[in-house]
Write an enzyme that holds these catalytic residues in place. Structure first.
Site, PDB file in Angstrom:
ATOM      1  N   HIS A   6      -6.264  -7.274  -0.304  1.00 54.96           N
ATOM      2  CA  HIS A   6      -6.387  -5.861  -0.635  1.00 54.96           C
ATOM      3  C   HIS A   6      -5.624  -5.553  -1.920  1.00 54.96           C
ATOM      4  O   HIS A   6      -4.558  -6.121  -2.163  1.00 54.96           O
ATOM      5  CB  HIS A   6      -5.816  -4.988   0.478  1.00 54.96           C
ATOM      6  CG  HIS A   6      -6.410  -5.247   1.828  1.00 54.96           C
ATOM      7  ND1 HIS A   6      -5.793  -6.073   2.756  1.00 54.96           N
ATOM      8  CD2 HIS A   6      -7.561  -4.807   2.387  1.00 54.96           C
ATOM      9  CE1 HIS A   6      -6.550  -6.104   3.855  1.00 54.96           C
ATOM     10  NE2 HIS A   6      -7.618  -5.357   3.654  1.00 54.96           N
TER      11      HIS A   6
ATOM     12  N   HIS B 158       0.820  -1.221   0.000  1.00 50.36           N
ATOM     13  CA  HIS B 158       0.000   0.000   0.000  1.00 50.36           C
ATOM     14  C   HIS B 158       0.851   1.267   0.000  1.00 50.36           C
ATOM     15  O   HIS B 158       0.299   2.372  -0.084  1.00 50.36           O
ATOM     16  CB  HIS B 158      -0.934   0.026   1.207  1.00 50.36           C
ATOM     17  CG  HIS B 158      -1.970  -1.054   1.206  1.00 50.36           C
ATOM     18  ND1 HIS B 158      -2.796  -1.286   0.133  1.00 50.36           N
ATOM     19  CD2 HIS B 158      -2.310  -1.967   2.162  1.00 50.36           C
ATOM     20  CE1 HIS B 158      -3.612  -2.300   0.419  1.00 50.36           C
ATOM     21  NE2 HIS B 158      -3.320  -2.736   1.632  1.00 50.36           N
TER      22      HIS B 158
ATOM     23  N   ASP C 193      -2.738 -10.590  -2.337  1.00 49.96           N
ATOM     24  CA  ASP C 193      -3.273 -10.123  -1.068  1.00 49.96           C
ATOM     25  C   ASP C 193      -4.762  -9.823  -1.227  1.00 49.96           C
ATOM     26  O   ASP C 193      -5.227  -9.496  -2.326  1.00 49.96           O
ATOM     27  CB  ASP C 193      -2.522  -8.854  -0.663  1.00 49.96           C
ATOM     28  CG  ASP C 193      -2.792  -8.397   0.748  1.00 49.96           C
ATOM     29  OD1 ASP C 193      -1.949  -8.648   1.620  1.00 49.96           O
ATOM     30  OD2 ASP C 193      -3.847  -7.765   0.986  1.00 49.96           O
TER      31      ASP C 193
ATOM     32  N   ASP D 230      -4.060 -12.832   3.830  1.00 44.80           N
ATOM     33  CA  ASP D 230      -5.266 -12.301   4.446  1.00 44.80           C
ATOM     34  C   ASP D 230      -6.531 -12.569   3.634  1.00 44.80           C
ATOM     35  O   ASP D 230      -7.625 -12.156   4.032  1.00 44.80           O
ATOM     36  CB  ASP D 230      -5.133 -10.812   4.747  1.00 44.80           C
ATOM     37  CG  ASP D 230      -4.518 -10.022   3.616  1.00 44.80           C
ATOM     38  OD1 ASP D 230      -4.260 -10.606   2.547  1.00 44.80           O
ATOM     39  OD2 ASP D 230      -4.285  -8.813   3.794  1.00 44.80           O
TER      40      ASP D 230
END
Length: 343
Positions: A196, A159, A194, A283
């Site tokens: 995200h 990120h 991931d 995740d």
């Protein structure tokens, strides 16, 4: 598969996390590393400490202002009257092409996308150790020491933009590794699995064609990071067509992720990367506390098998994956699938 990890990463222990207006314990804890290391030990994987590669690799990706901010902000924040224990932004610029503030408070807003990435005294050393771990893993691939390396990086990185932290991430480990690999490889791909979207990674390479970026993630219309990760985002300028997003409905499981991976691998085959970086988020697990997808350990093993079947060298960089009953099992499953395919 060789394994690289630096214990200095545990010096970062963030406390603050805001969920729907409520302060919660930050899930990006040092305990994550203990669980992942235990899984590696149980699987008989030797873990080695990285060599130091200096400031150059991170400076090749991140801006000078941002690196200075990360290196100095904890001390400058504590020098403010009535400062909290962690650096947390309370203001963000409506645009980022204007003036650059001198105030530590203003710089925190400029360089931090959200409140999920607090900075304290041990943060800078830990994030440098995390990034250096990814670089050392990349150097092992370039040096021919292995054709597959797993970098146990924490804090995660995908990120983080060139000049902005966010979502538990400070330095973009996967991007730093990819840029380092470009020293010898003409074409590098980053495959992000991931839960995200890897918005920082996308932002860093969005106008480039020498690094293909692909991300399989929960649909940002309903899930963090919300403002990036849509299918229409394909790159810009020379990078047009060199970014691929594969958003999936929240709650997607093994079958949906496997189908998205098929699409990603088809695009990657046309690009023919010399080296692949896998941004390995765990995740997407059905047990992860962030509750974005429902991938099982068998699903992670299948992902590992499919990626391990590729013929190019692979660098797996640990991204998300938070404390749950199956966190270690999911890493072990991915590595089992990968190594079986490479046997």
């Amino acid at each position: 598969m060789q394994i690289v990890y630096d214990p200095r990463q545990k010096g970062h222990d963030p406390q603050h996390f805001l969920v729907r207006g409520q302060p919660k314990a930050n899930p990006e804890t040092p305990e994550r590393v203990d669980i992942l290391l235990a899984a590696l030990q149980a699987g008989g994987h030797p873990v080695s400490t990285p060599e130091e590669h200096g400031a150059g690799p991170r400076a090749a990706v991140h801006s000078p202002d941002y690196l200075r901010f990360l290196a100095t902000i904890a001390d400058r924040w504590q020098a403010l009257p009535d400062a909290g224990a962690e650096v947390l932004p309370n203001v963000h610029p409506p645009m980022r092409d204007g003036g650059y503030p001198r105030s530590p408070v203003g710089q925190a807003g400029y360089h931090m996308a959200d409140t999920a990435c607090p900075i304290a005294a041990g943060t800078w050393e830990a994030v440098c150790a995390s990034a250096n771990t990814a670089v050392d893993a990349a150097a092992r691939l370039l040096g021919g020491a292995a054709d597959a390396v797993y970098a146990l990086c924490r804090p995660p990185g995908h990120h983080a933009f060139a000049d902005m932290a966010g979502g538990f991430c400070y330095l973009n480990n996967s991007a730093i590794a990819a840029q380092y690999l470009r020293r010898s490889a003409a074409r590098v791909a980053i495959l992000d699995i991931d839960v995200h979207h890897g918005n920082g990674t996308q932002g860093i390479f969005y106008a480039r064609r020498d690094v293909l970026t692909l991300s399989i993630h929960a649909d940002p219309a309903d899930y963090y990071p919300f403002f990036w990760g849509y299918e229409a985002e394909r790159g810009t300028g020379e990078g047009l067509g060199f970014n691929m997003n594969l958003p999936l409905p929240v709650g997607s499981g093994d079958a949906e992720v496997a189908a998205a991976l098929d699409r990603a691998l088809e695009r990657m085959a046309a690009y023919a990367p010399e080296i692949l970086v896998v941004a390995l988020g765990l995740d997407a697990s059905r047990d992860d506390p962030l509750k974005g997808m429902t991938v099982t350990p068998a699903g992670f093993q299948d992902l590992g098998r499919r990626i391990g079947s590729l013929t190019c060298p692979v660098l797996a960089v640990q991204e998300g994956g938070y404390v749950s009953a199956s966190l270690g099992e999911n890493l072990a499953a991915f590595l089992t699938g990968f190594e079986a395919a490479r046997a």
